[in-house]
Design a protein around this motif. Structure first.
Motif, PDB file in Angstrom:
ATOM      1  N   GLY A  99       0.801  -1.228   0.000  1.00  0.00           N
ATOM      2  CA  GLY A  99       0.000   0.000   0.000  1.00  0.00           C
ATOM      3  C   GLY A  99       0.818   1.254   0.000  1.00  0.00           C
ATOM      4  N   ALA A 101       2.609   2.703  -2.415  1.00  0.00           N
ATOM      5  CA  ALA A 101       2.405   3.536  -3.614  1.00  0.00           C
ATOM      6  C   ALA A 101       1.129   4.347  -3.480  1.00  0.00           C
ATOM      7  N   GLN A 102       0.084   3.752  -2.955  1.00  0.00           N
ATOM      8  CA  GLN A 102      -1.176   4.476  -2.794  1.00  0.00           C
ATOM      9  C   GLN A 102      -1.021   5.578  -1.750  1.00  0.00           C
ATOM     10  N   ARG A 105       0.489   8.743  -3.011  1.00  0.00           N
ATOM     11  CA  ARG A 105      -0.411   9.591  -3.802  1.00  0.00           C
ATOM     12  C   ARG A 105      -1.299  10.454  -2.909  1.00  0.00           C
ATOM     13  N   ALA A 107      -3.047   9.334   0.043  1.00  0.00           N
ATOM     14  CA  ALA A 107      -4.160   8.650   0.726  1.00  0.00           C
ATOM     15  C   ALA A 107      -3.689   8.086   2.061  1.00  0.00           C
ATOM     16  N   THR A 111      -5.035  -0.967   6.260  1.00  0.00           N
ATOM     17  CA  THR A 111      -5.356  -2.138   5.441  1.00  0.00           C
ATOM     18  C   THR A 111      -4.891  -3.405   6.147  1.00  0.00           C
TER      19      THR A 111
END
Length: 456
Positions: A99, A101-102, A105, A107, A111
Motif C-alpha cells: 500500500g 504507492a497508494q 499519492r 491517501a 489495510t
C-alpha cells in the motif's frame, strides 16, 4: 424427578449463557481490535503532524535526522517507520508494503495484511527550492507507517474471555443449585406421599401426611388425607355391618341347637352339635375380627400340620363318596406367615372345591412341597378339569357356586407374598397350586428325602 429437574435447569441455563456470552465474546474481541487499531492510527497521525510542521518551524526539509528525532520524541523507533520518496527509511524495518504507492499519492488508510493491520499516513514535504524553470517547489511525499500485529489486536481478549467463561460457569452452578433446592422442595412432599401410600396399603389406617410443597402437591396431600379418613369410615361401617350380620346368625344357630337336642339318634345329634358349635365359634371369630381394627402384626402356622388335620376331617365325607385321598407333606413342618384359622380355611376351600365340582368316586391328592424360598400347597383331582382360568376371579364360577372360594385362597396367598395358580392336568383333572411366601422349615425336613404319599 429431582435429577430431571436439575438437568432441565442445567440445559436451559446453558442455552441462555451460550446465547448471551458468545455474542458478548465476539464484541469483546472486536472492541479490542478496534482499540489497538485506533491507538496505532492516533500515534501515526501524531508523528505525521510533527513531521508536517517541522519545515515551517525549523526552516528545514524533512530529513532523516529530523525523522529520527521525531520518532525518539514519540518513543516509536521500534514500532514506526518513516519512508522517504527515494525508498530510504528511518525507524524499524517493517518490510515491503503493497500500500505504499497508494499512500504516496496522498491517501491515508489502514489495510489488513498477513499477520495484522498496516496503517499508512502520508506527509507532504514542500520545503525544497524550485529548480530553474519551475515556479513552485516540487512536492515530496514522506509516508509514516506502522503495523499492528494480531497479538496486539487480541491483547486482553483471552483474559476477558476467561472472565466471561468463569461468569458463565458461576451462573450455571448457581442455577443448578437453585433448581436442586427447588426440586427438593417439590420432591420431598411427593416422597412423603409415596411413603404414606405404601404405609396405608400395608394396613396402617392412621397414616396421614402434612400438606407441603407447591400448591398442587399440597392439594394432593390434602386429598390423600381425605381419602384415608374416608377409607377408615368405610371400613368401620363395613365392620359394623359384618358384626351385625354375624350377630343375627346366632338366632338360627340357637334354634338349630334346640332342634338337634330333640333328635332320637345320639350319634347324629352329637355330630350335628359339633358342627353347630364349630359354626358358632366361626361366627364369634367373625364378630371379634369385625369389631377390632385391622392388625398389621405377623402370624404363622404349620401348613403341614393343618393339611393333615383338615384332610382327616374331610376323610369321612370322602369315604362316603368312594373317593381315595392321599396326602404328602414332606415329613416335617412348613411354617408360613398366615394365621392358623385362615390357613385352615384355605385348605378347606380347596378340598371343598374338589367335592363340589367333581363327581362322587373322584380321587384327589394333596401335597406340600418347598420351592426355593417358598412353599406350595397343591391339590390335584382326576375330575373333568377346569373349564376356564377365570374361575379364580372373585365371583366367577362355572358350577353354580358363589365363586368366592378360590379368590379367598388367592388373597390369602398374596398376603404372604405368594399367589394361586389353576390349571388342568395333561391326563385330565384340575391342579390348584397355592404358593406361600416366607417359608421357615426345620433342618430335618429340609434334609429329608421325598416321602411316599400317605393314604388316609
Amino acid at each position: 424427578m429431582r435429577r430431571q429437574l436439575a438437568m432441565v435447569s442445567l440445559a436451559v441455563t446453558l442455552l441462555v449463557v451460550v446465547a448471551f456470552l458468545v455474542p458478548l465474546a465476539l464484541v469483546v474481541r472486536n472492541q479490542a481490535a478496534d482499540r489497538a487499531l485506533s491507538r496505532a492510527e492516533r500515534d501515526v497521525q501524531a508523528i505525521a503532524a510533527a513531521l508536517a510542521v517541522a519545515p515551517a518551524t525549523m526552516g528545514a526539509e524533512i530529513s532523516r535526522d529530523l525523522a529520527a528525532d521525531v520518532l525518539r520524541a514519540f518513543r516509536g523507533e521500534d514500532a514506526f517507520t518513516v519512508v522517504f520518496p527515494d525508498g530510504r527509511t528511518v525507524g524499524t524495518d517493517l518490510g515491503d508494503s503493497p500500500g505504499l504507492a497508494q499512500a504516496r499519492r496522498g491517501a491515508a488508510f489502514s489495510t489488513e495484511i498477513e499477520g495484522g493491520f498496516e496503517v499508512l499516513v502520508p506527509v507532504l514535504d514542500t520545503f525544497d527550492v524550485p529548480t530553474p524553470g519551475e515556479t513552485e517547489p516540487p512536492v515530496r511525499t514522506v509516508v509514516v507507517r506502522t503495523v499492528v500485529s494480531d497479538a496486539e489486536l487480541r491483547l486482553g481478549v483471552t483474559t476477558a474471555w476467561g472472565m466471561l467463561g468463569a461468569l458463565g460457569v458461576f451462573l450455571v452452578v448457581i442455577a443448578v443449585i437453585a433448581a436442586d433446592r427447588l426440586a427438593r422442595n417439590i420432591v420431598r412432599p411427593v416422597d412423603a406421599l409415596s411413603a404414606a401410600a405404601r404405609s396405608l396399603g400395608r394396613g396402617d389406617l392412621d397414616t396421614r401426611v402434612e400438606p407441603a410443597g407447591p400448591l398442587e402437591v399440597a392439594q394432593v396431600g390434602e386429598a390423600f388425607n381425605f381419602l384415608a379418613r374416608r377409607l377408615v369410615g368405610l371400613l368401620n361401617a363395613e365392620r359394623e355391618s359384618v358384626a351385625d350380620l354375624s350377630h343375627r346368625l346366632r338366632t338360627p344357630l340357637t334354634a338349630l341347637r334346640l332342634q338337634t337336642e330333640m333328635l332320637s339318634d345320639p350319634a347324629e345329634a352329637a355330630a350335628l352339635s359339633a358342627d353347630i358349635d364349630r359354626m358358632g365359634r366361626a361366627v364369634d371369630r367373625m364378630i371379634e375380627e369385625a369389631r377390632r381394627p385391622a392388625e398389621t402384626g405377623e402370624h404363622s402356622a404349620d401348613l403341614a400340620a393343618i393339611v393333615l388335620h383338615r384332610a382327616t376331617f374331610w376323610k369321612v365325607l370322602a369315604d362316603e363318596q368312594g373317593r381315595t385321598a392321599t396326602v404328602e407333606t414332606g415329613g416335617g413342618s412348613w411354617w408360613v406367615p398366615i394365621a392358623a384359622d385362615e390357613l385352615g380355611a384355605v385348605v378347606d376351600t380347596l378340598i371343598e372345591n374338589v367335592f363340589a365340582h367333581t363327581p362322587a368316586g373322584t380321587d384327589y391328592h394333596i401335597s406340600v412341597r418347598p420351592v426355593g424360598g417358598e412353599v406350595e400347597l397343591v391339590v390335584e383331582d382326576q375330575g373333568p378339569g377346569l373349564p376356564e382360568a377365570a374361575v379364580i376371579e372373585r365371583g366367577a364360577s362355572s358350577g353354580g357356586s358363589t365363586g368366592l372360594g378360590l379368590d379367598i385362597a388367592r388373597r390369602a396367598a398374596e398376603k404372604s407374598g405368594g399367589d394361586l395358580m389353576a390349571a388342568n392336568r395333561p391326563d385330565g383333572g384340575a391342579v390348584i397350586t397355592v404358593r406361600f411366601g416366607g417359608i421357615d422349615a426345620p433342618l430335618d425336613a429340609m434334609a429329608a428325602s421325598p416321602p411316599a404319599a400317605q393314604l388316609l
